[in-house]
Enzyme design. Sequence first.
Site, PDB file in Angstrom:
ATOM      1  N   LYS A  36      19.408  19.717  36.529  1.00 25.49           N
ATOM      2  CA  LYS A  36      19.867  21.104  36.636  1.00 25.49           C
ATOM      3  C   LYS A  36      20.609  21.579  35.397  1.00 25.49           C
ATOM      4  CE  LYS A  36      20.429  22.536  41.367  1.00 25.49           C
ATOM      5  NZ  LYS A  36      20.889  21.684  42.427  1.00 25.49           N
ATOM      6  N   ARG A  37      21.399  20.686  34.824  1.00 25.66           N
ATOM      7  CA  ARG A  37      22.219  21.141  33.702  1.00 25.66           C
ATOM      8  C   ARG A  37      21.378  21.543  32.484  1.00 25.66           C
ATOM      9  NH1 ARG A  37      22.825  16.936  29.941  1.00 25.66           N
ATOM     10  NH2 ARG A  37      21.926  15.048  30.839  1.00 25.66           N
TER      11      ARG A  37
END
Length: 468
Positions: A241-242
């Site tokens: 996600k990051r």
Amino acid sequence: MTVRTRFAPSPTGLLHIGNARAALFNFLYARHHGGKFLLRVEDTDRERSTQKAVDVLFDGLAWMGIESDEKPVFQSTRQARHAEVAHELLEKGLAYRCYCTADELKEMREKAMAEGRPPRYNGMWRDRDPSEAPANTPYTVRIKAPREGETIIHDLVQGDVRVANAEMDDMIILRADGTPVYQLAVVVDDHDMDITHVIRGDDHLTNTFRQAMIYRAMGWDLPHFAHLPLIHGPDGAKLSKRHGAQSVVEFREMGYLPEALNNYLLRLGWGHGDAEILSREEQIRLFDLDGVGRSPSRMDYAKLLHINGVWLRQADDERLTGDVMERLAAMEDVDTSDATRAKVLALMPGLKERAKTLVELADNAAFLGRSLPLSFDAKAEKQFTPENRAMLGRLAEALKAAEPFTRETVDATLRQFAETHEMKLGKVAQPLRAAVTGSTMSPGIDDTLVALGRDEVLARINAVAAHE
Ligand code: GLU
């Protein structure tokens, strides 16, 4: 041999781009070889496999233009068949009932670890006489793993991959409650669906060795395997996600075109010379597994954005207008009547040159459907000096006379106006653009004015002009 490939996702509630790429490779491989591409929904985890999660998969694949050639198979409907195979192996003496209790298994694991061995099942029930079985006790079914030799997978991407059979233990194929394990389900389904090529992420490579045991025990031919390296983030770490968006729905919401995402995912880990922008037809013609690289690919969001811009410029104006109108409908201050639609369509050739995503395209088109008073961004505000307001007042008079209100007459009027007032055309166009669009960026000023129409143009100019 007719090539038959499959995409076998577990419904998790999102279609990850790694999975979407596996689906695309399977689809293209089948098409390239004149074969069939199939879909199997691995929905045995009943809690996660909700209808909604299945819909996300189907919608995502449909959006990507990856459609199954046969009716999708739902793995959960085939459990009786999976169990049947386990029982066949039992009857043949190639699998056995294991009555180990949880405590015994725990002890086995701890002992192995204490002795520095990997925690594997020690074959306790493998050679025991069935008459020793405790009465009325639940059992699991374990397959007899080969103990000597090695298993070699001739992987079409990774090359030959070997594992010593001594490394593998007698894995459970049927749980104590009679349900089949994942490895058994996959093998039985791939066999029954006549799958010739299993193309999937290389995180499944260890599963392949376990699955090979089942194929061999059943006397079934192994399909060809191709394990694809995973997609990593730009920094080389596992994509998470990051790093940014990861699911097909996210990219769709961010305004990516399916052709662009397809094109990018294909090029990520597969290459054919310098070819960069490839149509579906070209993809089918060129795709083969020998072009798939062996090392993980790195997600390059900037490149994807660039490719999206290329596809956007090539996309059909009507189609883009339809998409933009949907996005405009979600904006509160934008009229989405047919009149606005016509303006968006008219200006689309210029708009699509200046946007990289559909979101940007819609943002840039929104001024066409806004009503007075417009709001202006900071750069536009700066254009409204007293001199420019006065100039706009005179310009409105000139444009009133442009008859008919076409690209040619508007262009001639603006040039004439600039000449008469000894101004550079840009010095006329910029305040004008700010007045009619609310910003200092838009397609060519002539096209912009014509798309808006004379009445609207005059009303917008007059809202900021100073009349002498
Ligand atoms: N259901 C598995 C997954 O979603 C894929 C199984 C396979 O391709 O063999 O990871």
